[in-house]
Scaffold this motif. Structure first.
Motif, PDB file in Angstrom:
ATOM      1  N   ILE A  49     -26.138 -30.805 -33.136  1.00 52.47           N
ATOM      2  CA  ILE A  49     -26.039 -31.129 -31.715  1.00 52.47           C
ATOM      3  C   ILE A  49     -24.890 -32.087 -31.443  1.00 52.47           C
ATOM      4  O   ILE A  49     -24.338 -32.104 -30.338  1.00 52.47           O
ATOM      5  CB  ILE A  49     -27.363 -31.691 -31.163  1.00 52.47           C
ATOM      6  N   THR A  52     -21.596 -30.163 -30.959  1.00 51.40           N
ATOM      7  CA  THR A  52     -21.536 -29.625 -29.596  1.00 51.40           C
ATOM      8  C   THR A  52     -21.243 -30.729 -28.583  1.00 51.40           C
ATOM      9  O   THR A  52     -20.367 -30.587 -27.717  1.00 51.40           O
ATOM     10  CB  THR A  52     -22.878 -28.940 -29.260  1.00 51.40           C
ATOM     11  N   TYR A  53     -21.957 -31.813 -28.698  1.00 50.18           N
ATOM     12  CA  TYR A  53     -21.827 -32.913 -27.746  1.00 50.18           C
ATOM     13  C   TYR A  53     -20.419 -33.505 -27.761  1.00 50.18           C
ATOM     14  O   TYR A  53     -19.846 -33.804 -26.698  1.00 50.18           O
ATOM     15  CB  TYR A  53     -22.861 -33.978 -28.113  1.00 50.18           C
ATOM     16  N   ARG A 103     -29.532 -23.231 -39.998  1.00 49.58           N
ATOM     17  CA  ARG A 103     -30.227 -22.935 -38.746  1.00 49.58           C
ATOM     18  C   ARG A 103     -31.450 -23.840 -38.547  1.00 49.58           C
ATOM     19  O   ARG A 103     -32.268 -23.602 -37.663  1.00 49.58           O
ATOM     20  CB  ARG A 103     -30.631 -21.457 -38.690  1.00 49.58           C
ATOM     21  N   GLN A 141     -27.970 -27.443 -34.376  1.00 43.30           N
ATOM     22  CA  GLN A 141     -27.840 -26.935 -33.013  1.00 43.30           C
ATOM     23  C   GLN A 141     -28.796 -25.777 -32.755  1.00 43.30           C
ATOM     24  O   GLN A 141     -29.298 -25.606 -31.633  1.00 43.30           O
ATOM     25  CB  GLN A 141     -26.399 -26.497 -32.733  1.00 43.30           C
ATOM     26  N   SER A 142     -29.080 -24.995 -33.783  1.00 45.17           N
ATOM     27  CA  SER A 142     -30.013 -23.877 -33.604  1.00 45.17           C
ATOM     28  C   SER A 142     -31.384 -24.360 -33.172  1.00 45.17           C
ATOM     29  O   SER A 142     -32.058 -23.701 -32.364  1.00 45.17           O
ATOM     30  CB  SER A 142     -30.132 -23.073 -34.907  1.00 45.17           C
ATOM     31  N   GLY A 144     -31.778 -27.290 -31.615  1.00 42.83           N
ATOM     32  CA  GLY A 144     -31.520 -27.808 -30.275  1.00 42.83           C
ATOM     33  C   GLY A 144     -31.620 -26.717 -29.224  1.00 42.83           C
ATOM     34  O   GLY A 144     -32.141 -26.940 -28.120  1.00 42.83           O
ATOM     35  N   ASP A 145     -31.155 -25.522 -29.570  1.00 33.98           N
ATOM     36  CA  ASP A 145     -31.224 -24.396 -28.636  1.00 33.98           C
ATOM     37  C   ASP A 145     -32.660 -23.996 -28.334  1.00 33.98           C
ATOM     38  O   ASP A 145     -32.938 -23.397 -27.284  1.00 33.98           O
ATOM     39  CB  ASP A 145     -30.466 -23.200 -29.207  1.00 33.98           C
ATOM     40  N   LEU A 146     -33.569 -24.295 -29.245  1.00 31.69           N
ATOM     41  CA  LEU A 146     -34.986 -23.992 -29.053  1.00 31.69           C
ATOM     42  C   LEU A 146     -35.734 -25.124 -28.345  1.00 31.69           C
ATOM     43  O   LEU A 146     -36.946 -25.044 -28.151  1.00 31.69           O
ATOM     44  CB  LEU A 146     -35.649 -23.723 -30.400  1.00 31.69           C
ATOM     45  N   PRO A 197     -28.620 -34.792 -27.398  1.00 34.40           N
ATOM     46  CA  PRO A 197     -27.968 -33.650 -26.741  1.00 34.40           C
ATOM     47  C   PRO A 197     -27.489 -33.903 -25.316  1.00 34.40           C
ATOM     48  O   PRO A 197     -27.105 -32.966 -24.619  1.00 34.40           O
ATOM     49  CB  PRO A 197     -29.094 -32.606 -26.743  1.00 34.40           C
TER      50      PRO A 197
END
Length: 455
Positions: A49, A52-53, A103, A141-142, A144-146, A197
């Protein structure tokens, strides 16, 4: 209220006297995976995350990223040599969850696991004990996406991750921390949007608090089951909270910030109850038996401490408070935090008294915009005197009865300091972020000499 004290090389020259600390006192340094490793897209590592951030405009000063950071992934032998030169007993580091489980769950990345094998073996060969922290903010991040920490399922995902590390490294690593500074990761990440995030939502924050607490308890049980003789703790950032000014609103905001910074994780983990000012808010997310799952026996508390903090009322914020300014504005001019060794002593005493567990100072240090002088030396007198003053304050807490068993400087290296990027340097060793060359600072040699004298 006590006023902060600015540490100045010309006015402060205090130090701890030999014989105060335990004979088995642990001297060390700390780092974290995301801040030093780099190699964010090498050898099968997944995104975190923070990857991405850091790419979101305006999040990190100067647009810095940790894509390379200190390149510890390739240069770890140099860094172990620096540790050996210090004469430390222990090295606290963290594993990057997305490096070993790209993941966050499922398929394992053997190349990532192999890297930490090399680090652990190299540290042991240098005569240094590895202290492994499972989580220092770099959530895959995977996951985080959840929903990341807002999803109750994450407690189970984290337990599986803890089992993987315990089985892989438990033959050589005996000191484990479940989390580093959950208050920072969750408060800043889910309520104030200052960290990954980057969320600012009250309900998300409260869920994340409870789910991380569940994950901690589950991980303690997993490590205890899988690693014979494990010494298990968790690392908390604890700081006295003062009102920006003595108004009733600011005094209430101070109690709120104290709750959400100092108590909302440590109390349920160690005392099996949420603090009074947060209990009703979190109750909707608590299921039968949860507090027993959270409050599992641990062996020690890690204390990260730098300075006191200040609160002011902010009715429009998610939690009713905002960060305040120290009233006299006499902060360290570059560090930007008030320097107050007595607050460190008080925090050590409060942590020991409230929870009754041995305390290891797992982070303490001073940030400065260090630079080489004309001869290439980095003379960081302010950091030297900060360390002397704070180690002296630690000794005062020990004399008053606090069970303090170790002290780890933050940090071995200048590194990626989250939202501050590379502008704020905490290292005992200077890193030229263009060449990646490491150069020991004056504080490196001063800390080495303190360790030698105080053993």
């Amino acid at each position: 209220m006590k006023k902060p004290v600015v540490i100045d090389a010309k006015t402060v020259n205090v130090d701890l006297q030999p014989g105060i600390l335990r004979k088995d006192f642990v001297w060390g340094v700390s780092t974290s995976s995301y801040q030093i490793e780099g190699a964010t897209r090498e050898d099968g590592r997944g995104l975190s995350i923070w990857d991405t951030y850091a790419r979101q405009k305006g999040r990190i000063e100067h647009g810095d990223t940790a894509d390379i950071a200190c390149d510890h992934y390739h240069r770890y032998p140099e860094d172990i040599a620096l540790m050996k030169g210090l004469g430390i007993d222990a090295y606290r580091f963290s594993v990057a969850w997305p490096r070993v489980l790209p993941r966050g769950r499922g398929a394992v990345n053997e190349k990532g696991l192999d890297f930490y094998d090399r680090v652990i073996d190299g540290v042991l060969e240098a005569g240094i004990e590895p202290w492994l922290c499972l989580y220092h903010w770099d959530l895959p991040q995977s996951l985080g996406d959840l929903g990341g920490w807002t999803k109750r399922d994450i407690a189970g995902w984290f337990a599986d991750y803890a089992a993987l590390l315990s089985r892989r490294y438990g033959d050589r690593v005996k000191h484990f921390a479940t989390f580093n500074e959950p208050c920072v990761a969750i408060l800043f990440g889910y309520a104030m949007s200052w960290n990954a995030p980057g969320v600012s939502d009250r309900a998300s924050y409260l869920k994340a608090v409870h789910h991380l607490n569940l994950a901690h308890g589950g991980a303690v049980d997993v490590i205890r089951d899988l690693v014979p003789g494990a010494s298990i703790g968790i690392v908390h950032n604890r700081q006295p909270v003062y009102p920006e000014s003595e108004t009733p609103e600011n005094i209430h905001a101070t109690a709120l910030l104290d709750t959400h910074w100092n108590l909302i994780f440590t109390d349920p983990q160690c005392l099996a109850a949420y603090p009074q000012l947060a209990a009703n808010d979190i109750e909707p997310y608590v299921q039968a038996g949860d507090m027993a799952k959270i409050c599992r026996p641990i062996d020690w508390i890690g204390l990260n401490h730098y300075s006191p903090i200040y609160a002011r009322a902010e009715p429009n914020s998610e939690l009713g408070f905002a960060w305040g300014k120290s009233p006299d504005h006499n902060d360290h001019p570059d560090f930007r935090w008030p320097i107050h060794p007595d607050a460190f002593r008080e925090t050590l005493m409060d942590t020991w008294t409230r929870y009754g567990l041995p305390v290891y100072v797992t982070e303490n240090g001073c940030g400065d915009p260090d630079a080489p002088n004309a001869t290439g030396e980095i003379v960081d007198e302010r950091r030297v005197n900060y360390l002397r003053a704070y180690i002296h304050a630690m000794g005062e807490a020990v004399k008053q009865g606090a069970d303090v068993r170790g002290y780890f400087v933050w940090s071995l290296l200048d590194n990626f300091e989250w939202g501050a990027g590379f502008g704020n340097r905490f290292g005992l060793a200077y890193v030229n972020f263009e060449t990646l060359r490491r150069t020991p600072k004056s504080s490196y040699f001063a800390y080495r000499d303190m360790i030698h004298r105080l053993r």
